[in-house]
Design an enzyme around this catalytic site. Structure first.
Site: not given
Length: 317
Positions: A139, A142-143
């Site tokens: 993701c 997200c990261d």
């Protein structure tokens, strides 16, 4: 199982993405008193998305978590019973259908709306597990923040991979897009955006065979033109490794009872969320290999709740 922990409900919704929450809104307003279990990822895949710009009604865009929070609040406002918990087993032999939550509690439901979504696929190389949370991610949104001014890899050649690469290019110093084939599968628009982004380098006909690094990912072992006469091993130095090679529907516990395609998407009666079992409906990404959008998932959640309401009134429950 002792009957003391069984609970009887008219409408059980499994999953809490746009499909699950929309089904809960409609089912609540139809007085079905739905119970919704949020599953492994409350809010679904959208909670891992930063900007959602294509959901109607948000002209300025909205973040994925905010959108899901709004949908959840709307479902709660109409009286949906939203709970933490994961469906671990299904018995769909006959109605009332039995769904086991967290391996212990059994819910007996007159109608079931399966909105369990899909999960990102991995390549299956051991190093993905070894470096999970230490440089390997499925993701970007997200990261990606952790890789500002660093070098990252995105694996995949479709729209998702291109989208992730473009997103990461806004943060990272350099993005390598690793594509097995000699071309991108992505739409023309996405391809152009990738080729016009100066810090994305597309490595066509490359396969990842491993990762290396002391305390996290420091590089990737690649093979160029694998299996060909001019096959060549290539190592590149990277800080992060992002996967964007598709999704697997979360349908395993339902497979003994429902038809799925070869990937695992639940088959429904065309243009409806109805499955082959009366009173069992599938909505959102778990039954959608084609569109996989928040808005189409929400639409199918609406259809599933309407179908559940009609079914219950027909059987007089």
């Amino acid at each position: 199982m002792s009957d003391s922990i069984n609970e009887k409900v008219r409408c059980l919704i499994i999953g809490s993405g746009p499909a699950g929450y929309t089904a809960a809104i409609y089912a609540s307003r139809a007085n079905l008193s739905p119970v919704l279990y949020e599953g492994i990822q409350p809010g679904g895949q959208l909670t891992t998305t930063t900007e959602v710009e294509n959901f109607p009604g948000y002209p300025e865009g909205i973040t994925g978590p905010e959108l899901m929070e709004d949908l959840k609040k709307q479902a709660l406002r109409f009286g949906a019973d939203i709970r933490f918990g994961i469906a671990t087993e299904a018995d769909l032999l006959e109605a009332p259908y039995k769904i086991t939550i967290d391996g212990e509690k059994v819910i007996e439901a007159e109608t079931v709306i399966i909105a369990t979504g899909a999960a990102a696929k991995y390549l299956g190389i051991p190093d993905e597990q070894k470096y999970a949370g230490m440089g390997v991610s499925a993701c970007a949104t997200c990261d990606g923040f952790f890789y500002r001014k660093k070098v990252v890899v995105v694996v995949g050649g479709g729209d998702t991979a291109c989208e992730e690469a473009i997103y990461l290019a806004g943060l990272a110093k350099q993005v390598y897009l690793i594509v097995r084939k000699p071309y991108l599968r992505a739409s023309k628009v996405m391809q152009e955006r990738v080729f016009n982004t100066p810090n994305i380098t597309v490595l066509f006909e490359h396969n990842t065979i491993g990762l290396f690094g002391e305390n996290g990912v420091e590089g990737a072992h690649l093979v160029k033109r694998m299996g060909e006469a001019d096959e060549e091993k290539v190592d590149i130095a990277i800080d992060g490794f992002f996967l964007a090679i598709g999704h697997k529907p979360n349908s395993d516990i339902f497979k003994p009872w429902l038809e799925t395609d070869e990937t695992g998407y639940i088959k429904t009666i065309p243009d409806t969320p109805r499955t082959k079992l009366p009173g069992v409906f599938a909505a959102g990404d778990v039954a959608d290999p084609h569109y996989r959008q928040a808005i189409t998932a929400a639409g199918s959640g609406c259809k599933a709740a309407i179908e559940a309401e009609r079914y219950l009134s027909e059987i007089g429950k």
